[in-house]
Design a protein around this motif. Sequence first.
Motif, PDB file in Angstrom:
ATOM      1  N   MET A 318      -0.920  73.311  25.875  1.00  0.00           N
ATOM      2  CA  MET A 318       0.397  73.911  26.069  1.00  0.00           C
ATOM      3  C   MET A 318       1.174  73.218  27.183  1.00  0.00           C
ATOM      4  N   PHE A 319       0.489  72.847  28.254  1.00  0.00           N
ATOM      5  CA  PHE A 319       1.204  72.215  29.368  1.00  0.00           C
ATOM      6  C   PHE A 319       1.332  70.704  29.211  1.00  0.00           C
ATOM      7  N   THR A 320       0.680  70.155  28.196  1.00  0.00           N
ATOM      8  CA  THR A 320       0.969  68.784  27.794  1.00  0.00           C
ATOM      9  C   THR A 320       2.185  68.770  26.878  1.00  0.00           C
ATOM     10  N   GLY A 321       2.258  69.775  26.005  1.00  0.00           N
ATOM     11  CA  GLY A 321       3.324  69.803  25.009  1.00  0.00           C
ATOM     12  C   GLY A 321       4.667  70.270  25.527  1.00  0.00           C
ATOM     13  N   CYS A 322       4.688  71.326  26.357  1.00  0.00           N
ATOM     14  CA  CYS A 322       5.999  71.880  26.724  1.00  0.00           C
ATOM     15  C   CYS A 322       6.059  72.417  28.154  1.00  0.00           C
ATOM     16  N   PRO A 323       5.665  71.641  29.157  1.00  0.00           N
ATOM     17  CA  PRO A 323       5.798  72.125  30.535  1.00  0.00           C
ATOM     18  C   PRO A 323       7.245  72.363  30.931  1.00  0.00           C
ATOM     19  N   ASP A 324       8.146  71.499  30.423  1.00  0.00           N
ATOM     20  CA  ASP A 324       9.570  71.638  30.748  1.00  0.00           C
ATOM     21  C   ASP A 324      10.155  72.949  30.220  1.00  0.00           C
ATOM     22  N   ALA A 325       9.620  73.426  29.095  1.00  0.00           N
ATOM     23  CA  ALA A 325      10.110  74.678  28.520  1.00  0.00           C
ATOM     24  C   ALA A 325       9.742  75.865  29.415  1.00  0.00           C
ATOM     25  N   PHE A 326       8.503  75.869  29.928  1.00  0.00           N
ATOM     26  CA  PHE A 326       8.085  76.932  30.846  1.00  0.00           C
ATOM     27  C   PHE A 326       8.925  76.909  32.123  1.00  0.00           C
ATOM     28  N   VAL A 327       9.145  75.714  32.645  1.00  0.00           N
ATOM     29  CA  VAL A 327       9.930  75.560  33.873  1.00  0.00           C
ATOM     30  C   VAL A 327      11.352  76.045  33.667  1.00  0.00           C
ATOM     31  N   SER A 328      11.963  75.636  32.563  1.00  0.00           N
ATOM     32  CA  SER A 328      13.343  76.041  32.281  1.00  0.00           C
ATOM     33  C   SER A 328      13.458  77.548  32.100  1.00  0.00           C
ATOM     34  N   LEU A 329      12.501  78.121  31.404  1.00  0.00           N
ATOM     35  CA  LEU A 329      12.540  79.555  31.104  1.00  0.00           C
ATOM     36  C   LEU A 329      12.396  80.414  32.360  1.00  0.00           C
ATOM     37  N   LEU A 330      11.528  79.981  33.289  1.00  0.00           N
ATOM     38  CA  LEU A 330      11.211  80.823  34.438  1.00  0.00           C
ATOM     39  C   LEU A 330      11.968  80.461  35.713  1.00  0.00           C
ATOM     40  N   TYR A 331      12.318  79.192  35.870  1.00  0.00           N
ATOM     41  CA  TYR A 331      12.875  78.748  37.151  1.00  0.00           C
ATOM     42  C   TYR A 331      14.350  78.361  37.125  1.00  0.00           C
ATOM     43  N   ASN A 332      14.905  78.175  35.931  1.00  0.00           N
ATOM     44  CA  ASN A 332      16.278  77.675  35.848  1.00  0.00           C
ATOM     45  C   ASN A 332      17.283  78.817  36.038  1.00  0.00           C
ATOM     46  N   HIS A 333      17.376  79.312  37.285  1.00  0.00           N
ATOM     47  CA  HIS A 333      18.297  80.399  37.608  1.00  0.00           C
ATOM     48  C   HIS A 333      19.466  79.929  38.469  1.00  0.00           C
ATOM     49  N   GLY A 334      19.605  78.610  38.616  1.00  0.00           N
ATOM     50  CA  GLY A 334      20.705  78.075  39.418  1.00  0.00           C
ATOM     51  C   GLY A 334      20.386  77.912  40.883  1.00  0.00           C
ATOM     52  N   THR A 335      19.190  78.351  41.312  1.00  0.00           N
ATOM     53  CA  THR A 335      18.815  78.224  42.726  1.00  0.00           C
ATOM     54  C   THR A 335      17.969  76.979  42.991  1.00  0.00           C
ATOM     55  N   ILE A 336      17.548  76.299  41.930  1.00  0.00           N
ATOM     56  CA  ILE A 336      16.728  75.092  42.062  1.00  0.00           C
ATOM     57  C   ILE A 336      17.463  73.927  41.415  1.00  0.00           C
ATOM     58  N   ALA A 337      17.572  72.816  42.126  1.00  0.00           N
ATOM     59  CA  ALA A 337      18.299  71.646  41.633  1.00  0.00           C
ATOM     60  C   ALA A 337      17.634  71.075  40.377  1.00  0.00           C
ATOM     61  N   PRO A 338      18.412  70.482  39.451  1.00  0.00           N
ATOM     62  CA  PRO A 338      17.865  69.940  38.202  1.00  0.00           C
ATOM     63  C   PRO A 338      16.753  68.902  38.423  1.00  0.00           C
ATOM     64  N   GLU A 339      16.937  68.023  39.440  1.00  0.00           N
ATOM     65  CA  GLU A 339      15.906  67.007  39.688  1.00  0.00           C
ATOM     66  C   GLU A 339      14.597  67.646  40.154  1.00  0.00           C
ATOM     67  N   ALA A 340      14.710  68.765  40.891  1.00  0.00           N
ATOM     68  CA  ALA A 340      13.500  69.474  41.326  1.00  0.00           C
ATOM     69  C   ALA A 340      12.809  70.119  40.127  1.00  0.00           C
ATOM     70  N   LEU A 341      13.591  70.626  39.175  1.00  0.00           N
ATOM     71  CA  LEU A 341      13.017  71.233  37.970  1.00  0.00           C
ATOM     72  C   LEU A 341      12.245  70.194  37.149  1.00  0.00           C
ATOM     73  N   ILE A 342      12.791  68.979  37.054  1.00  0.00           N
ATOM     74  CA  ILE A 342      12.108  67.899  36.330  1.00  0.00           C
ATOM     75  C   ILE A 342      10.776  67.585  37.012  1.00  0.00           C
TER      76      ILE A 342
END
Length: 502
Positions: A318-342
Amino acid sequence: MRKTAVILFLLRIAKLAVSIFNISLSAKYFGVSVSRDVWILAFNCMLILDAAIWGPVNETFRAKFISIKELSGEDVAIKKAKALLIFTFLLSAILVAFVMLFPQLVAPLIASTYKGEAHRQLITMLIYVAPCFFVNQATQIGISLLNAYNSFYIPEISSFLSNCLNLLLIVLFAKYIGIYSLLIAYYIGVLILLVIIIIELHRRKIPILSNYRGVKYTDFTVFILFALPFFLPYFLGQLSSIVEKNIASSLSSGAVSIIDYSRRFTDILSNVITSILTTILVPILALSFAQKKNDEFVDEFAKIYQLGFLGIISIACMFTGCPDAFVSLLYNHGTIAPEALIQIGRLAMFYGWTSYPVFVYSILGVALISSNNGKKIAFWGAVAQILVVTLNIVLVKKVGIYIFPLAMFAGHLIAAFFMLAKFPFQRKKIHLQTAKYSFIILANVILFYLINNSLVTIAQPILKILFNFGVLCLVLGLQIFIFKFDERFILIKFWRKILRYD
């Protein structure tokens, strides 16, 4: 045993959902900030201190208690446990007082580059979190004692309820007291957990908190001596954590939070699997070894080993296939910069891979502890931590923040390889089992990487997670039958009930 494991797994899954919401709330309210870095550094400092001093005792307590109870009787085991309880509370109280009185001596050890306001915040937070050391250790002893009496569900249910309360308190207080809402939530939750544990001990008539007459206060040494070989690897393990956080705090502002966010996914998931299996396995293996039932020892270990690998395969895929999806779903609230999310997403994938060697290392450690081979696991445990620390220090400038999961993977993989060679009975069977599962994990990780990076592109996070989960269920279901896992009988029975063939 499998039924107990499944029930515990479902309870942990429920707690996992709450923990995920907790992470998401932290990202929403605190983001990647100095204040959250300070909270992580101070709070983890107490947990690291607890693990360095009491970790070996907590890890081996159940095996030793069951052994004493089996060989010398329950009264003797309880008296020795009472002596340990007294010693634990006294030493813990002294250490808490030291941190609260001299936080300025502790702060440079965990964040040597912090100056000015950040340094002052860290000192203040250390004073507030110091009692965590005491209450956390009290709950650990209580849970270990309940587990030794085959009480697994109450600790899990009470822990789940306290985590739910944590969520509510963070939502209520975060806007008013900021990062300190995490502290308030922790204290209230853990104190409720402690009260429930005490009630359960009383209900089961385990006389650990009453009638201390006749207790020899030096009897605690039997647990310390049994755990003695593990103090070095535990100390080195906590030193590794301190070094990691110290290095991370010097890389950039928010680096500590980035690492914490990225590894929380797999830490929670792999801890759910490993802790459940070791909780069940320690009493069973310790009893089998004490009764000299070597075949039973190996059979019980092999069943749990196989079950654990199925969980680890799921995490790695799961974390090989879609780590970015988990990050976007849980952390992308506007308080974390896009480069940090990557960066968090990439780190999450690497930490997903570490679940494999850490699981093998942990589960083999349980087998060695339960068979009185403590010195062997202690030695290779120390080697693992030395390798992790060395790789972090030497390669951090070349590899950057990604060295932390890679060093963790390499150190535990090497230690697990040599620990495998020291398995107490029927080594060939366990070696073949490990080789088969390792091949399956590698093949699946490659498959999921190719599917998500070459064949299928899904932008919507929830759809991407659901797609990968569907593929995982299909692939894992087929492999359970192809490689003749015992779990195929459970699946057959399940489908027969659904189709009403019975």
